[in-house]
Design a protein around this motif. Structure first.
Motif, PDB file in Angstrom:
ATOM      1  N   PRO A  71       0.811  -1.218   0.000  1.00  0.00           N
ATOM      2  CA  PRO A  71       0.000   0.000   0.000  1.00  0.00           C
ATOM      3  C   PRO A  71       0.846   1.272   0.000  1.00  0.00           C
ATOM      4  CG  PRO A  71      -0.066  -1.070   2.154  1.00  0.00           C
ATOM      5  CD  PRO A  71       0.606  -2.021   1.222  1.00  0.00           C
ATOM      6  N   PHE A  72       2.031   1.204   0.620  1.00  0.00           N
ATOM      7  CA  PHE A  72       2.895   2.386   0.630  1.00  0.00           C
ATOM      8  C   PHE A  72       3.518   2.616  -0.745  1.00  0.00           C
ATOM      9  CE2 PHE A  72       3.072   0.558   4.981  1.00  0.00           C
ATOM     10  CZ  PHE A  72       2.330   1.550   5.609  1.00  0.00           C
ATOM     11  N   ALA A  73       3.804   1.525  -1.465  1.00  0.00           N
ATOM     12  CA  ALA A  73       4.283   1.660  -2.841  1.00  0.00           C
ATOM     13  C   ALA A  73       3.186   2.267  -3.715  1.00  0.00           C
ATOM     14  CB  ALA A  73       4.714   0.302  -3.391  1.00  0.00           C
ATOM     15  N   GLU A  74       1.953   1.872  -3.468  1.00  0.00           N
ATOM     16  CA  GLU A  74       0.826   2.427  -4.227  1.00  0.00           C
ATOM     17  C   GLU A  74       0.677   3.919  -3.965  1.00  0.00           C
ATOM     18  OE1 GLU A  74      -4.032   1.816  -4.521  1.00  0.00           O
ATOM     19  OE2 GLU A  74      -2.739   0.148  -3.917  1.00  0.00           O
ATOM     20  N   LYS A  75       0.761   4.306  -2.699  1.00  0.00           N
ATOM     21  CA  LYS A  75       0.672   5.723  -2.344  1.00  0.00           C
ATOM     22  C   LYS A  75       1.809   6.510  -2.994  1.00  0.00           C
ATOM     23  CE  LYS A  75      -0.280   9.484   0.051  1.00  0.00           C
ATOM     24  NZ  LYS A  75      -1.442  10.341  -0.283  1.00  0.00           N
ATOM     25  N   ALA A  76       3.020   5.960  -2.937  1.00  0.00           N
ATOM     26  CA  ALA A  76       4.177   6.631  -3.537  1.00  0.00           C
ATOM     27  C   ALA A  76       4.009   6.751  -5.048  1.00  0.00           C
ATOM     28  CB  ALA A  76       5.454   5.862  -3.205  1.00  0.00           C
ATOM     29  N   PHE A  77       3.532   5.685  -5.679  1.00  0.00           N
ATOM     30  CA  PHE A  77       3.391   5.703  -7.138  1.00  0.00           C
ATOM     31  C   PHE A  77       2.331   6.710  -7.570  1.00  0.00           C
ATOM     32  CE2 PHE A  77       1.745   4.167 -11.206  1.00  0.00           C
ATOM     33  CZ  PHE A  77       2.920   4.087 -11.931  1.00  0.00           C
ATOM     34  N   GLN A  78       1.252   6.823  -6.822  1.00  0.00           N
ATOM     35  CA  GLN A  78       0.216   7.797  -7.163  1.00  0.00           C
ATOM     36  C   GLN A  78       0.764   9.218  -7.105  1.00  0.00           C
ATOM     37  OE1 GLN A  78      -3.170   7.093  -4.641  1.00  0.00           O
ATOM     38  NE2 GLN A  78      -3.877   5.323  -5.813  1.00  0.00           N
ATOM     39  N   SER A  79       1.530   9.506  -6.071  1.00  0.00           N
ATOM     40  CA  SER A  79       2.143  10.829  -5.942  1.00  0.00           C
ATOM     41  C   SER A  79       3.140  11.076  -7.071  1.00  0.00           C
ATOM     42  CB  SER A  79       2.838  10.940  -4.581  1.00  0.00           C
ATOM     43  OG  SER A  79       3.544  12.155  -4.468  1.00  0.00           O
ATOM     44  N   PHE A  80       3.930  10.056  -7.371  1.00  0.00           N
ATOM     45  CA  PHE A  80       4.936  10.131  -8.432  1.00  0.00           C
ATOM     46  C   PHE A  80       4.273  10.390  -9.780  1.00  0.00           C
ATOM     47  CE2 PHE A  80       8.386   8.054 -11.010  1.00  0.00           C
ATOM     48  CZ  PHE A  80       9.442   8.824 -10.548  1.00  0.00           C
ATOM     49  N   ARG A  81       3.209   9.654 -10.046  1.00  0.00           N
ATOM     50  CA  ARG A  81       2.486   9.792 -11.315  1.00  0.00           C
ATOM     51  C   ARG A  81       1.847  11.171 -11.441  1.00  0.00           C
ATOM     52  NH1 ARG A  81      -1.739   5.548 -11.337  1.00  0.00           N
ATOM     53  NH2 ARG A  81      -2.759   7.023  -9.951  1.00  0.00           N
ATOM     54  N   SER A  82       1.290  11.673 -10.353  1.00  0.00           N
ATOM     55  CA  SER A  82       0.663  12.986 -10.373  1.00  0.00           C
ATOM     56  C   SER A  82       1.675  14.071 -10.740  1.00  0.00           C
ATOM     57  CB  SER A  82       0.041  13.284  -9.002  1.00  0.00           C
ATOM     58  OG  SER A  82      -0.556  14.556  -8.981  1.00  0.00           O
ATOM     59  N   LEU A  83       2.885  13.973 -10.198  1.00  0.00           N
ATOM     60  CA  LEU A  83       3.927  14.944 -10.528  1.00  0.00           C
ATOM     61  C   LEU A  83       4.391  14.801 -11.975  1.00  0.00           C
ATOM     62  CD1 LEU A  83       6.119  14.962  -7.293  1.00  0.00           C
ATOM     63  CD2 LEU A  83       4.594  16.759  -8.114  1.00  0.00           C
ATOM     64  N   SER A  84       4.417  13.565 -12.467  1.00  0.00           N
ATOM     65  CA  SER A  84       4.839  13.358 -13.859  1.00  0.00           C
ATOM     66  C   SER A  84       3.858  14.019 -14.821  1.00  0.00           C
ATOM     67  CB  SER A  84       4.947  11.859 -14.166  1.00  0.00           C
ATOM     68  OG  SER A  84       3.678  11.264 -14.348  1.00  0.00           O
ATOM     69  N   ASP A  85       2.582  13.989 -14.485  1.00  0.00           N
ATOM     70  CA  ASP A  85       1.575  14.633 -15.331  1.00  0.00           C
ATOM     71  C   ASP A  85       1.753  16.148 -15.346  1.00  0.00           C
ATOM     72  OD1 ASP A  85       0.449  12.169 -15.862  1.00  0.00           O
ATOM     73  OD2 ASP A  85      -1.063  12.324 -14.287  1.00  0.00           O
ATOM     74  N   ALA A  86       2.215  16.689 -14.225  1.00  0.00           N
ATOM     75  CA  ALA A  86       2.348  18.140 -14.102  1.00  0.00           C
ATOM     76  C   ALA A  86       3.698  18.664 -14.579  1.00  0.00           C
ATOM     77  CB  ALA A  86       2.127  18.554 -12.644  1.00  0.00           C
ATOM     78  N   HIS A  87       4.658  17.757 -14.830  1.00  0.00           N
ATOM     79  CA  HIS A  87       6.011  18.182 -15.219  1.00  0.00           C
ATOM     80  C   HIS A  87       6.474  17.432 -16.466  1.00  0.00           C
ATOM     81  CE1 HIS A  87       6.904  20.625 -11.620  1.00  0.00           C
ATOM     82  NE2 HIS A  87       6.119  19.771 -11.004  1.00  0.00           N
ATOM     83  N   PRO A  88       5.939  17.778 -17.630  1.00  0.00           N
ATOM     84  CA  PRO A  88       6.335  17.090 -18.867  1.00  0.00           C
ATOM     85  C   PRO A  88       7.778  17.366 -19.283  1.00  0.00           C
ATOM     86  CG  PRO A  88       4.944  18.978 -19.361  1.00  0.00           C
ATOM     87  CD  PRO A  88       4.923  18.827 -17.878  1.00  0.00           C
ATOM     88  N   ASP A  89       8.428  18.327 -18.627  1.00  0.00           N
ATOM     89  CA  ASP A  89       9.817  18.646 -18.957  1.00  0.00           C
ATOM     90  C   ASP A  89      10.807  17.818 -18.144  1.00  0.00           C
ATOM     91  OD1 ASP A  89       9.156  19.783 -16.552  1.00  0.00           O
ATOM     92  OD2 ASP A  89      10.002  21.762 -16.986  1.00  0.00           O
ATOM     93  N   THR A  90      10.288  16.838 -17.404  1.00  0.00           N
ATOM     94  CA  THR A  90      11.126  15.963 -16.581  1.00  0.00           C
ATOM     95  C   THR A  90      10.754  14.514 -16.861  1.00  0.00           C
ATOM     96  OG1 THR A  90      11.212  17.654 -14.843  1.00  0.00           O
ATOM     97  CG2 THR A  90      11.825  15.409 -14.216  1.00  0.00           C
ATOM     98  N   THR A  91      11.752  13.642 -16.902  1.00  0.00           N
ATOM     99  CA  THR A  91      11.497  12.213 -17.106  1.00  0.00           C
ATOM    100  C   THR A  91      11.306  11.531 -15.756  1.00  0.00           C
ATOM    101  OG1 THR A  91      12.808  12.163 -19.138  1.00  0.00           O
ATOM    102  CG2 THR A  91      12.424  10.056 -18.031  1.00  0.00           C
ATOM    103  N   PHE A  92      10.212  10.799 -15.626  1.00  0.00           N
ATOM    104  CA  PHE A  92       9.907  10.072 -14.391  1.00  0.00           C
ATOM    105  C   PHE A  92      10.000   8.574 -14.670  1.00  0.00           C
ATOM    106  CE2 PHE A  92       8.217  14.193 -13.609  1.00  0.00           C
ATOM    107  CZ  PHE A  92       8.195  14.376 -12.233  1.00  0.00           C
ATOM    108  N   ILE A  93      10.806   7.880 -13.877  1.00  0.00           N
ATOM    109  CA  ILE A  93      11.011   6.443 -14.056  1.00  0.00           C
ATOM    110  C   ILE A  93      10.712   5.725 -12.744  1.00  0.00           C
ATOM    111  CG2 ILE A  93      12.662   4.625 -14.645  1.00  0.00           C
ATOM    112  CD1 ILE A  93      14.273   6.749 -16.161  1.00  0.00           C
TER     113      ILE A  93
END
Length: 282
Positions: A71-93
Protein backbone atom coordinates in the motif's frame (compact mmCIF):
# COMPACT_ATOMS: atom_id res chain seq x y z
CA UNK A 1 -1.00 0.70 -21.10
CA UNK A 2 -4.75 0.13 -20.91
CA UNK A 3 -6.73 1.39 -17.94
CA UNK A 4 -9.15 -1.52 -18.14
CA UNK A 5 -8.24 -4.33 -15.70
CA UNK A 6 -7.66 -7.63 -17.50
CA UNK A 7 -9.04 -9.63 -14.60
CA UNK A 8 -9.98 -9.26 -10.95
CA UNK A 9 -6.58 -8.57 -9.45
CA UNK A 10 -7.73 -9.18 -5.88
CA UNK A 11 -8.84 -12.73 -6.65
CA UNK A 12 -5.98 -13.78 -8.92
CA UNK A 13 -3.26 -14.69 -6.45
CA UNK A 14 -2.33 -17.73 -4.41
CA UNK A 15 -1.19 -18.42 -0.90
CA UNK A 16 2.06 -19.76 -2.33
CA UNK A 17 3.03 -16.46 -3.97
CA UNK A 18 2.02 -14.52 -0.85
CA UNK A 19 4.25 -16.68 1.32
CA UNK A 20 7.11 -16.44 -1.19
CA UNK A 21 7.07 -12.65 -0.78
CA UNK A 22 8.13 -13.14 2.85
CA UNK A 23 11.12 -15.28 1.88
CA UNK A 24 14.57 -14.24 0.69
CA UNK A 25 16.26 -15.27 -2.57
CA UNK A 26 19.02 -17.85 -2.49
CA UNK A 27 21.48 -15.26 -3.82
CA UNK A 28 21.46 -11.48 -3.85
CA UNK A 29 23.24 -9.19 -6.33
CA UNK A 30 26.33 -7.44 -5.04
CA UNK A 31 25.29 -4.24 -3.30
CA UNK A 32 26.98 -0.98 -4.33
CA UNK A 33 27.14 2.14 -2.16
CA UNK A 34 24.11 4.40 -2.27
CA UNK A 35 24.80 7.30 -4.68
CA UNK A 36 25.35 10.55 -2.83
CA UNK A 37 24.49 14.05 -3.96
CA UNK A 38 27.27 15.13 -6.32
CA UNK A 39 28.04 11.60 -7.55
CA UNK A 40 27.64 10.53 -11.16
CA UNK A 41 24.66 8.22 -11.58
CA UNK A 42 25.40 4.44 -11.62
CA UNK A 43 25.83 3.31 -15.22
CA UNK A 44 23.54 0.54 -16.47
CA UNK A 45 22.16 -0.65 -19.80
CA UNK A 46 18.83 -1.14 -18.06
CA UNK A 47 18.38 2.63 -17.88
CA UNK A 48 19.06 3.95 -21.39
CA UNK A 49 17.14 7.10 -20.46
CA UNK A 50 20.12 8.18 -18.36
CA UNK A 51 22.57 7.67 -21.22
CA UNK A 52 21.05 10.49 -23.28
CA UNK A 53 20.44 13.16 -20.66
CA UNK A 54 22.34 15.86 -22.57
CA UNK A 55 20.43 15.16 -25.77
CA UNK A 56 17.01 15.19 -24.12
CA UNK A 57 17.83 18.12 -21.83
CA UNK A 58 15.40 16.58 -19.35
CA UNK A 59 16.41 15.74 -15.78
CA UNK A 60 15.28 12.40 -14.40
CA UNK A 61 13.43 11.52 -11.21
CA UNK A 62 13.71 7.80 -10.53
CA UNK A 63 11.98 5.84 -7.79
CA UNK A 64 12.58 2.22 -6.82
CA UNK A 65 9.35 0.67 -5.55
CA UNK A 66 9.15 -1.73 -2.62
CA UNK A 67 6.96 -4.35 -4.30
CA UNK A 68 3.73 -4.47 -6.28
CA UNK A 69 0.91 -4.92 -3.79
CA UNK A 70 2.43 -2.78 -1.02
CA UNK A 71 0.00 0.00 0.00
CA UNK A 72 2.90 2.39 0.63
CA UNK A 73 4.28 1.66 -2.84
CA UNK A 74 0.83 2.43 -4.23
CA UNK A 75 0.67 5.72 -2.34
CA UNK A 76 4.18 6.63 -3.54
CA UNK A 77 3.39 5.70 -7.14
CA UNK A 78 0.22 7.80 -7.16
CA UNK A 79 2.14 10.83 -5.94
CA UNK A 80 4.94 10.13 -8.43
CA UNK A 81 2.49 9.79 -11.31
CA UNK A 82 0.66 12.99 -10.37
CA UNK A 83 3.93 14.94 -10.53
CA UNK A 84 4.84 13.36 -13.86
CA UNK A 85 1.57 14.63 -15.33
CA UNK A 86 2.35 18.14 -14.10
CA UNK A 87 6.01 18.18 -15.22
CA UNK A 88 6.33 17.09 -18.87
CA UNK A 89 9.82 18.65 -18.96
CA UNK A 90 11.13 15.96 -16.58
CA UNK A 91 11.50 12.21 -17.11
CA UNK A 92 9.91 10.07 -14.39
CA UNK A 93 11.01 6.44 -14.06
CA UNK A 94 9.60 3.86 -11.65
CA UNK A 95 11.54 0.62 -11.16
CA UNK A 96 9.74 -2.55 -10.08
CA UNK A 97 11.28 -5.87 -9.08
CA UNK A 98 8.00 -7.74 -9.53
CA UNK A 99 7.83 -9.49 -12.89
CA UNK A 100 6.54 -7.85 -16.08
CA UNK A 101 3.03 -9.29 -16.02
CA UNK A 102 2.41 -8.66 -12.34
CA UNK A 103 3.81 -5.13 -12.56
CA UNK A 104 1.62 -4.24 -15.52
CA UNK A 105 -1.45 -5.65 -13.81
CA UNK A 106 -0.68 -3.82 -10.59
CA UNK A 107 -0.11 -0.52 -12.41
CA UNK A 108 -3.49 -0.88 -14.11
CA UNK A 109 -5.17 -1.66 -10.78
CA UNK A 110 -3.78 1.54 -9.20
CA UNK A 111 -4.84 3.81 -12.07
CA UNK A 112 -2.35 3.43 -14.93
CA UNK A 113 1.11 4.73 -15.76
CA UNK A 114 0.40 8.36 -16.60
CA UNK A 115 3.66 9.83 -17.92
CA UNK A 116 5.79 7.48 -15.81
CA UNK A 117 8.15 5.09 -17.59
CA UNK A 118 8.19 1.62 -16.01
CA UNK A 119 11.40 -0.41 -15.79
CA UNK A 120 11.28 -4.07 -14.73
CA UNK A 121 14.16 -5.42 -12.65
CA UNK A 122 13.17 -8.86 -11.28
CA UNK A 123 16.79 -9.79 -10.53
CA UNK A 124 17.17 -6.53 -8.54
CA UNK A 125 20.47 -5.72 -10.23
CA UNK A 126 19.44 -2.09 -10.68
CA UNK A 127 18.35 -1.88 -7.06
CA UNK A 128 21.77 -3.18 -6.03
CA UNK A 129 23.63 -0.72 -8.30
CA UNK A 130 21.83 2.11 -6.56
CA UNK A 131 22.61 0.66 -3.12
CA UNK A 132 19.12 -0.60 -2.31
CA UNK A 133 19.07 -3.97 -0.57
CA UNK A 134 16.73 -5.61 1.93
CA UNK A 135 15.57 -3.90 5.10
CA UNK A 136 14.84 -5.44 8.50
CA UNK A 137 11.77 -7.24 9.76
CA UNK A 138 11.11 -4.40 12.19
CA UNK A 139 11.19 -1.78 9.42
CA UNK A 140 8.60 -3.69 7.42
CA UNK A 141 6.42 -5.48 9.96
CA UNK A 142 6.83 -3.47 13.16
CA UNK A 143 3.76 -2.19 15.05
CA UNK A 144 4.19 1.36 13.75
CA UNK A 145 4.31 0.11 10.16
CA UNK A 146 1.18 -1.98 10.63
CA UNK A 147 -0.63 0.91 12.30
CA UNK A 148 0.27 3.26 9.44
CA UNK A 149 -0.93 0.67 6.92
CA UNK A 150 -4.31 0.52 8.68
CA UNK A 151 -4.46 4.32 8.81
CA UNK A 152 -3.66 4.58 5.10
CA UNK A 153 -6.57 2.26 4.41
CA UNK A 154 -9.03 4.12 6.63
CA UNK A 155 -7.95 7.61 5.51
CA UNK A 156 -7.28 7.09 1.80
CA UNK A 157 -8.80 3.68 1.03
CA UNK A 158 -5.41 2.33 -0.03
CA UNK A 159 -5.10 -1.22 1.22
CA UNK A 160 -2.64 -4.05 0.86
CA UNK A 161 -3.05 -5.86 -2.47
CA UNK A 162 -1.86 -9.38 -3.30
CA UNK A 163 1.89 -9.70 -3.76
CA UNK A 164 2.17 -12.05 -6.72
CA UNK A 165 5.93 -11.65 -7.19
CA UNK A 166 8.72 -9.72 -5.51
CA UNK A 167 9.89 -9.42 -1.91
CA UNK A 168 8.37 -7.51 0.98
CA UNK A 169 11.82 -6.79 2.42
CA UNK A 170 12.99 -4.66 -0.50
CA UNK A 171 14.04 -1.14 0.45
CA UNK A 172 12.56 1.76 -1.52
CA UNK A 173 14.65 4.68 -2.69
CA UNK A 174 14.38 7.71 -4.95
CA UNK A 175 16.88 9.93 -6.77
CA UNK A 176 17.03 13.02 -8.97
CA UNK A 177 19.62 13.17 -11.76
CA UNK A 178 20.38 16.41 -13.58
CA UNK A 179 21.06 16.69 -17.31
CA UNK A 180 24.82 16.49 -16.72
CA UNK A 181 24.41 13.08 -15.03
CA UNK A 182 24.95 14.37 -11.50
CA UNK A 183 22.84 13.04 -8.65
CA UNK A 184 21.16 16.09 -7.14
CA UNK A 185 18.88 14.40 -4.61
CA UNK A 186 18.83 11.02 -2.91
CA UNK A 187 16.30 9.59 -0.51
CA UNK A 188 16.32 6.05 0.90
CA UNK A 189 13.26 5.00 2.89
CA UNK A 190 13.99 4.08 6.49
CA UNK A 191 10.97 1.78 6.69
CA UNK A 192 7.95 0.71 4.65
CA UNK A 193 5.73 3.77 5.37
CA UNK A 194 8.60 6.21 4.75
CA UNK A 195 7.65 7.73 1.38
CA UNK A 196 9.94 10.18 -0.39
CA UNK A 197 8.82 13.75 -1.07
CA UNK A 198 9.37 13.80 -4.80
CA UNK A 199 8.86 17.56 -4.88
CA UNK A 200 12.26 17.85 -3.18
CA UNK A 201 13.83 15.98 -6.08
CA UNK A 202 12.19 18.32 -8.58
CA UNK A 203 13.46 21.35 -6.68
CA UNK A 204 16.96 19.88 -6.68
CA UNK A 205 17.01 19.83 -10.50
CA UNK A 206 15.37 23.24 -10.84
CA UNK A 207 11.86 21.99 -11.61
CA UNK A 208 10.20 22.83 -8.34
CA UNK A 209 7.27 24.87 -9.61
CA UNK A 210 4.29 22.73 -10.48
CA UNK A 211 2.03 23.61 -13.35
CA UNK A 212 -1.60 23.93 -12.39
CA UNK A 213 -3.57 20.97 -13.63
CA UNK A 214 -7.20 21.73 -14.48
CA UNK A 215 -8.47 18.38 -13.30
CA UNK A 216 -6.80 15.69 -11.25
CA UNK A 217 -5.79 12.94 -13.65
CA UNK A 218 -5.43 10.53 -10.75
CA UNK A 219 -9.08 11.07 -9.85
CA UNK A 220 -10.12 10.62 -13.47
CA UNK A 221 -8.16 7.39 -13.80
CA UNK A 222 -9.69 6.07 -10.57
CA UNK A 223 -13.15 6.89 -11.88
CA UNK A 224 -12.42 5.09 -15.16
CA UNK A 225 -11.18 1.99 -13.36
CA UNK A 226 -14.13 2.04 -10.95
CA UNK A 227 -16.61 2.51 -13.80
CA UNK A 228 -15.04 -0.37 -15.72
CA UNK A 229 -15.31 -2.60 -12.66
CA UNK A 230 -18.95 -1.60 -12.10
CA UNK A 231 -19.83 -2.31 -15.75
CA UNK A 232 -18.13 -5.69 -15.58
CA UNK A 233 -19.92 -6.54 -12.32
CA UNK A 234 -23.26 -5.48 -13.82
CA UNK A 235 -22.63 -7.68 -16.85
CA UNK A 236 -21.76 -10.63 -14.62
CA UNK A 237 -24.98 -10.14 -12.62
CA UNK A 238 -27.01 -9.86 -15.84
CA UNK A 239 -25.41 -12.97 -17.31
CA UNK A 240 -26.01 -14.83 -14.05
CA UNK A 241 -29.67 -13.81 -14.07
CA UNK A 242 -30.08 -14.90 -17.69
CA UNK A 243 -28.48 -18.27 -16.95
CA UNK A 244 -30.69 -18.73 -13.90
CA UNK A 245 -33.81 -17.77 -15.85
CA UNK A 246 -32.87 -20.16 -18.64
CA UNK A 247 -32.35 -22.97 -16.15
CA UNK A 248 -35.71 -22.27 -14.51
CA UNK A 249 -37.47 -22.33 -17.90
CA UNK A 250 -35.73 -25.57 -18.79
CA UNK A 251 -36.61 -27.14 -15.45
CA UNK A 252 -40.23 -26.00 -15.81
CA UNK A 253 -40.41 -27.53 -19.27
CA UNK A 254 -38.99 -30.79 -17.96
CA UNK A 255 -41.57 -30.88 -15.14
CA UNK A 256 -44.35 -30.23 -17.63
CA UNK A 257 -43.13 -32.99 -19.93
CA UNK A 258 -42.85 -35.42 -17.02
CA UNK A 259 -46.41 -34.65 -15.91
CA UNK A 260 -47.73 -35.16 -19.43
CA UNK A 261 -45.84 -38.45 -19.74
CA UNK A 262 -47.23 -39.65 -16.41
CA UNK A 263 -50.73 -38.66 -17.50
CA UNK A 264 -50.41 -40.58 -20.77
CA UNK A 265 -49.07 -43.63 -18.96
CA UNK A 266 -51.98 -43.54 -16.50
CA UNK A 267 -54.50 -43.30 -19.33
CA UNK A 268 -52.89 -46.23 -21.12
CA UNK A 269 -53.01 -48.35 -17.96
CA UNK A 270 -56.71 -47.55 -17.43
CA UNK A 271 -57.49 -48.31 -21.06
CA UNK A 272 -55.62 -51.63 -20.93
CA UNK A 273 -57.49 -52.80 -17.80
CA UNK A 274 -61.03 -52.02 -19.06
CA UNK A 275 -63.38 -55.08 -19.82
CA UNK A 276 -63.73 -54.17 -23.47
CA UNK A 277 -60.06 -54.77 -23.95
CA UNK A 278 -59.79 -57.96 -21.88
CA UNK A 279 -58.63 -61.11 -23.66
CA UNK A 280 -60.94 -64.18 -23.35
CA UNK A 281 -59.97 -67.79 -24.09
CA UNK A 282 -62.74 -70.20 -25.15
Amino acid sequence: MSLTPTRDYLNATSLKSEMAAFSSPAANPELSPIPKVGDHFPESDQLPQLQSLNNSNRPVIITFLRHCGCPFAEKAFQSFRSLSDAHPDTTFIAVSHSNQEDTEEWVVSVGGTGDVEIVIDPERTLYAKWGLGFSSYWANMGPMTLWKALKLGSDELIYNRPTKSGYRWQTAGSFAVDVDGTVKWAYVSGNAPDIAKFEDGLKAVGKGKKRRVRKSQDARRSQEVRKSQEVRKSQEVKEGSEVKESQEVKEGQEVKENLEAAKRQSQEEVHASSPSNAAFTV
